[in-house]
Design an enzyme around this catalytic site. Structure first.
Site, PDB file in Angstrom:
ATOM      1  N   ARG A   1     -12.731   2.916  -1.928  1.00  0.00           N
ATOM      2  CA  ARG A   1     -12.606   2.190  -0.670  1.00  0.00           C
ATOM      3  C   ARG A   1     -13.183   2.948   0.522  1.00  0.00           C
ATOM      4  O   ARG A   1     -13.445   2.354   1.560  1.00  0.00           O
ATOM      5  CB  ARG A   1     -11.138   1.863  -0.396  1.00  0.00           C
ATOM      6  CG  ARG A   1     -10.468   1.015  -1.470  1.00  0.00           C
ATOM      7  CD  ARG A   1     -11.091  -0.363  -1.538  1.00  0.00           C
ATOM      8  NE  ARG A   1     -10.371  -1.221  -2.462  1.00  0.00           N
ATOM      9  CZ  ARG A   1      -9.331  -1.989  -2.129  1.00  0.00           C
ATOM     10  NH1 ARG A   1      -8.902  -2.004  -0.896  1.00  0.00           N
ATOM     11  NH2 ARG A   1      -8.757  -2.747  -3.029  1.00  0.00           N
TER      12      ARG A   1
ATOM     13  N   ARG B   1     -10.990  -8.505   4.047  1.00  0.00           N
ATOM     14  CA  ARG B   1      -9.948  -7.818   4.825  1.00  0.00           C
ATOM     15  C   ARG B   1     -10.424  -7.384   6.219  1.00  0.00           C
ATOM     16  O   ARG B   1      -9.636  -6.828   6.983  1.00  0.00           O
ATOM     17  CB  ARG B   1      -9.425  -6.600   4.052  1.00  0.00           C
ATOM     18  CG  ARG B   1      -8.686  -6.963   2.763  1.00  0.00           C
ATOM     19  CD  ARG B   1      -7.795  -5.823   2.265  1.00  0.00           C
ATOM     20  NE  ARG B   1      -6.753  -5.504   3.237  1.00  0.00           N
ATOM     21  CZ  ARG B   1      -5.891  -4.502   3.118  1.00  0.00           C
ATOM     22  NH1 ARG B   1      -5.947  -3.713   2.063  1.00  0.00           N
ATOM     23  NH2 ARG B   1      -4.988  -4.269   4.044  1.00  0.00           N
TER      24      ARG B   1
ATOM     25  N   CYS C   1       2.149   1.593   1.398  1.00  0.00           N
ATOM     26  CA  CYS C   1       1.127   0.808   2.097  1.00  0.00           C
ATOM     27  C   CYS C   1       1.699  -0.368   2.876  1.00  0.00           C
ATOM     28  O   CYS C   1       0.971  -1.028   3.607  1.00  0.00           O
ATOM     29  CB  CYS C   1       0.014   0.369   1.173  1.00  0.00           C
ATOM     30  SG  CYS C   1       0.464  -0.019  -0.462  1.00  0.00           S
TER      31      CYS C   1
ATOM     32  N   HIS D   1      -6.790   3.887  -4.109  1.00  0.00           N
ATOM     33  CA  HIS D   1      -6.503   4.491  -2.800  1.00  0.00           C
ATOM     34  C   HIS D   1      -5.779   5.806  -3.068  1.00  0.00           C
ATOM     35  O   HIS D   1      -4.980   5.886  -4.008  1.00  0.00           O
ATOM     36  CB  HIS D   1      -5.520   3.621  -1.998  1.00  0.00           C
ATOM     37  CG  HIS D   1      -6.132   2.595  -1.091  1.00  0.00           C
ATOM     38  ND1 HIS D   1      -5.489   1.421  -0.792  1.00  0.00           N
ATOM     39  CD2 HIS D   1      -7.289   2.584  -0.377  1.00  0.00           C
ATOM     40  CE1 HIS D   1      -6.226   0.714   0.062  1.00  0.00           C
ATOM     41  NE2 HIS D   1      -7.330   1.401   0.319  1.00  0.00           N
TER      42      HIS D   1
HETATM   43  N1  ARG Z   1      -4.380  -5.978  -2.082  1.00  0.00           N
HETATM   44  C1  ARG Z   1      -4.571  -4.871  -1.229  1.00  0.00           C
HETATM   45  C2  ARG Z   1      -5.966  -4.289  -1.416  1.00  0.00           C
HETATM   46  O1  ARG Z   1      -6.409  -4.211  -2.531  1.00  0.00           O
HETATM   47  C3  ARG Z   1      -3.526  -3.831  -1.470  1.00  0.00           C
HETATM   48  C4  ARG Z   1      -3.604  -2.663  -0.548  1.00  0.00           C
HETATM   49  C5  ARG Z   1      -2.549  -1.649  -0.828  1.00  0.00           C
HETATM   50  N2  ARG Z   1      -2.636  -0.597   0.071  1.00  0.00           N
HETATM   51  C6  ARG Z   1      -2.594   0.713  -0.221  1.00  0.00           C
HETATM   52  N3  ARG Z   1      -2.629   1.545   0.759  1.00  0.00           N
HETATM   53  N4  ARG Z   1      -2.567   1.139  -1.445  1.00  0.00           N
HETATM   54  O2  ARG Z   1      -6.648  -3.929  -0.488  1.00  0.00           O
END
Ligand code: ARG
Length: 296
Positions: A165, A114, A290, A194
């Site tokens: 994260r 990402r 998100c 998150h």
């Molecule tokens: N597939 C993405 C990830 O795992 C989803 C992110 C979703 N974002 C959030 N703010 N919850 O990074």
């Protein structure tokens, strides 16, 4: 100042400086949205399972909802090879300082897949005249923007999730750099990777939350500062990401369709839920909150 425990709290919400609610919404088009790797438990079993046409319809319905509510929606094109860029809450944290200065902190994404998303958002904000702040090299760890760092509605106070994260060291730096209090919450359940998957701040005194996503210290902090905590049933939180709801104005709550019990509790508390289908994005571990970024 960074707060880790309830007994450290030396302030109340009312005494923290005010900060206006943002009125602008950024969304990234889902043209390149897909599940091609697995970086959270929700993505398991969903590689190659996205219906792009349906995803586009769901994304448009969300965009239209913000427009109908009177928000100024800005759209940025998604980029090829970046299937998660549509989750534009994650690449930055917008801020507004007391002197009126607007800026964004650029994220340091946890997953290598990402990392290339961030420069696209940086260019967008640069063109808007925002100050860009990068996390200095001597601050260790990752940071995923408004996935983990949430502004308390109407106040210059930040709630910061860490554990999956985002690294806590980043919050020390953020507190100093932005000159705000940061309350940090340890996330302990991988389904709630998150903070925006387990806490939804609705107005200055009300929030949705999933108790099982936090440790004792985190729950104590939430109870001390938020007088009206609405508990979300675990099934709705895990399967439908009920806490990834978004209340942009202190009244309407945009939320995944079918979160029956959560919706009943929201109505009982005087909010107006707006149910939206985000099934394709749930397969990637995201929903309403998100898929957009509020900025000032
Ligand atoms: N597939 C993405 C990830 O795992 C989803 C992110 C979703 N974002 C959030 N703010 N919850 O990074």
């Amino acid at each position: 100042m960074r707060y880790l425990k309830a007994d450290q709290l030396d302030f109340t919400i009312e005494t923290t400086p005010p900060m206006p609610l943002p009125r602008r919404v950024l969304m990234v088009t889902p043209d390149h949205f897909d599940v091609v790797y697995v970086i959270n438990p929700h993505m398991e079993g969903h590689v190659g399972q996205i219906d792009r046409t349906l995803a586009r319809q769901q994304w448009e319905a969300l965009r239209d909802t913000y427009q109908k509510l009177g928000f100024d929606v800005h759209v940025l094109e998604g980029a090829p090879g970046l299937p998660d860029m549509v989750f534009c809450a994650n690449q930055t944290l917008p801020f507004l300082q007391e002197n009126g200065q607007r800026g964004v902190v650029l994220s340091r994404m946890h997953a290598p897949q990402r990392r290339a998303e961030v420069p696209y958002l940086a260019r967008f904000f640069e063109a808007q005249g925002y100050t860009l702040r990068s996390i200095p090299e001597d601050v260790p760890g990752s940071f995923e923007g408004m996935g983990d760092a949430l502004w308390h509605p109407g106040h210059a106070l930040l709630w910061g999730g860490y554990g999956f994260r985002t690294d806590p060291a980043v919050y020390e730096w953020l507190a100093q750099t932005l000159g705000v209090r940061v309350i940090t919450l340890h996330l302990t359940d991988p389904d709630f990777y998150h903070l925006d998957t387990c806490l939804s701040l609705l107005d200055a005194g009300t929030a949705l939350y999933v108790p099982a996503a936090f440790d004792d210290e985190g729950r104590a902090l939430l109870h001390r500062l938020i007088p009206h905590l609405i508990e979300v049933p675990e099934r709705e939180a895990r399967e439908l990401l009920a806490c990834n709801a978004h209340c942009p104005d202190g009244r309407h709550v945009l939320i995944q369709r079918g979160c029956t019990e959560t919706i009943a509790r929201l109505r009982a508390a005087g909010f107006e839920p707006i149910e939206l289908e985000t099934s394709e994005f749930l397969k990637s571990g995201g929903s309403v909150f998100c898929m957009k970024l509020m900025f000032f």
